[in-house]
Design an enzyme around this catalytic site. Structure first.
Site, mmCIF file in Angstrom:
data_model
loop_
_atom_site.group_PDB
_atom_site.id
_atom_site.type_symbol
_atom_site.label_atom_id
_atom_site.label_comp_id
_atom_site.label_asym_id
_atom_site.label_seq_id
_atom_site.Cartn_x
_atom_site.Cartn_y
_atom_site.Cartn_z
ATOM 1 N N LYS A 197 16.541 42.266 14.429
ATOM 2 C CA LYS A 197 17.047 42.721 13.138
ATOM 3 C C LYS A 197 16.693 41.487 12.078
ATOM 4 C CE LYS A 197 20.428 44.929 10.377
ATOM 5 N NZ LYS A 197 21.545 45.876 10.078
ATOM 6 N N GLU A 254 20.117 39.791 15.273
ATOM 7 C CA GLU A 254 20.018 39.724 14.110
ATOM 8 C C GLU A 254 20.251 38.296 13.303
ATOM 9 O OE1 GLU A 254 22.855 42.007 11.456
ATOM 10 O OE2 GLU A 254 21.804 41.393 9.668
#
Ligand code: 13P
Length: 355
Positions: free
Chosen positions: A219, A177
């Site tokens: 992500k 992420e």
């Protein structure tokens, strides 16, 4: 029986019509959220809240996995079942946040590098033993006229890649992420440029560290104008820029992309995901959600810390899970929002998350 080899777990997390619930807020962050609603934050109330979400009837139709944090994965439900097993018993994959937060970057005081690599191998082993099948690590990138620096991009990319390699060694699917924040007055064009730079750095580092792309998920943030930018981009501009940026920088070997919501309202996060999935042209990966606030803005408001409101809290969560499940296949409609309390809150109520 679900298959637990890493490519299968990654594909299960982005199964058609499903996405991930990020319920991994640290204790201080969840406490701030509870305080704003007048709910006392104790180990018991945090457990009750998480159990409420995890046992929402029907939500497993739209939720493939849940990201927990350390306190939650060690907790048991009211009937004594470990919360990780409460999830896996419903066919939901348990996940765990393993970074220890964004810390000041030496030599660049306005930027951060995410820490948590020391001792990570042993922590991953322990979490796997508790039932976790995937993990999350969040890097944070700020935009100003002069930032991010090359030092910030490369330090965060290397940490993400080392975390991902360790996860795969320990049989966990890493969610990688790199979040470019919405904070600031930057334009959507500047967000696209910076998002492209961090994705480029991250995939270079993942390659250097020999991370298997088939066994991980990305992500990212959507490409969006800063919150204080005087010109906010339309849904069409956000979806076009986001998909263009991802096509330029994300290899096709990746099974899926699961967006963070990043402070967008719950309704806008769903509308953007839906529009991205409806956009014509090549999309070689599944495109779904791994939302925190956009799934969790309404439920605590409906619950308010009261046992008699648990069912209302679960209905509010189910509503967001269902809407985003539909958006992940481009089938979301406004009619699905007939009664969606708290989903379109003013911005100050969406700012509660910083981890
Ligand atoms: P938001 O959807 O609230 O941005 O949270 C997602 C997340 O996991 C941040 O690390």
């Amino acid at each position: 029986m679900m298959s637990h080899d890493l490519p299968s777990v990654a594909l299960t997390l982005v199964a058609t019509g499903k996405g991930i619930l990020a319920a991994d807020e640290t204790i201080p962050t969840l406490t701030r959220r509870f305080d704003a609603l007048g709910i006392r934050s104790t180990e018991h109330s945090r457990r009750t809240y998480r159990e409420m979400l995890f046992t929402s009837r029907g939500a497993d139709e739209f939720i493939s996995g849940v990201i927990m944090q350390d306190e939650t994965i060690r907790q048991q439900s009211s009937d004594g079942t470990p919360l990780a097993h409460v999830l896996s018993n419903q066919g939901i994959l348990p996940g765990i946040k393993v970074d220890i937060g964004a810390k000041p970057l030496a030599g660049s005081p306005d930027e951060t590098v995410t820490e948590g690599l020391d001792g990570l191998r042993d922590r991953l082993k322990e979490y796997h033993g508790m039932g976790a099948r995937f993990a999350k690590w969040r890097a944070v990138i700020h935009i100003t006229d002069a930032l991010p620096s090359v030092a910030c991009l490369s330090a965060n990319a290397l940490a993400l890649a080392r975390y991902a390699a360790l996860c795969q060694e320990q049989h966990l699917v890493p969610i990688v992420e790199p979040e470019v924040l919405m904070d600031g007055s930057h334009t959507i064009e500047r967000c696209e440029e910076v998002t492209g730079s961090i994705l480029h750095a991250v995939f270079n580092s993942l390659c250097d560290q020999r991370v298997s792309l088939e066994s991980m998920l990305l992500k990212p943030n959507m490409v969006i104008a800063g919150k204080e930018c005087t010109r906010q981009a339309s849904v069409e501009e956000v979806t076009t820029a986001t998909l263009r940026c991802l096509r330029r920088h994300v290899p096709v070997a990746l099974p899926g992309i699961v967006f963070l919501s990043g402070g967008q309202s719950a309704l806008l996060a769903t509308a953007h995901l839906n529009a991205i999935n409806r956009l014509p042209g090549s999309k070689p990966w599944k495109v779904s959600f791994s939302y925190g606030r956009a799934l969790q803005d309404p439920p605590p408001e409906a619950w308010h810390g009261k046992d008699e409101n648990l069912a209302a809290g679960q209905r509010a969560f189910y509503q967001r899970a269902r809407a985003n499940g539909a958006a992940s296949v481009g089938q979301y409609t406004n009619e699905m929002e007939a009664a969606s309390p708290g989903a379109d809150d003013p911005p100050h109520r969406r700012d509660w998350r910083d981890d």
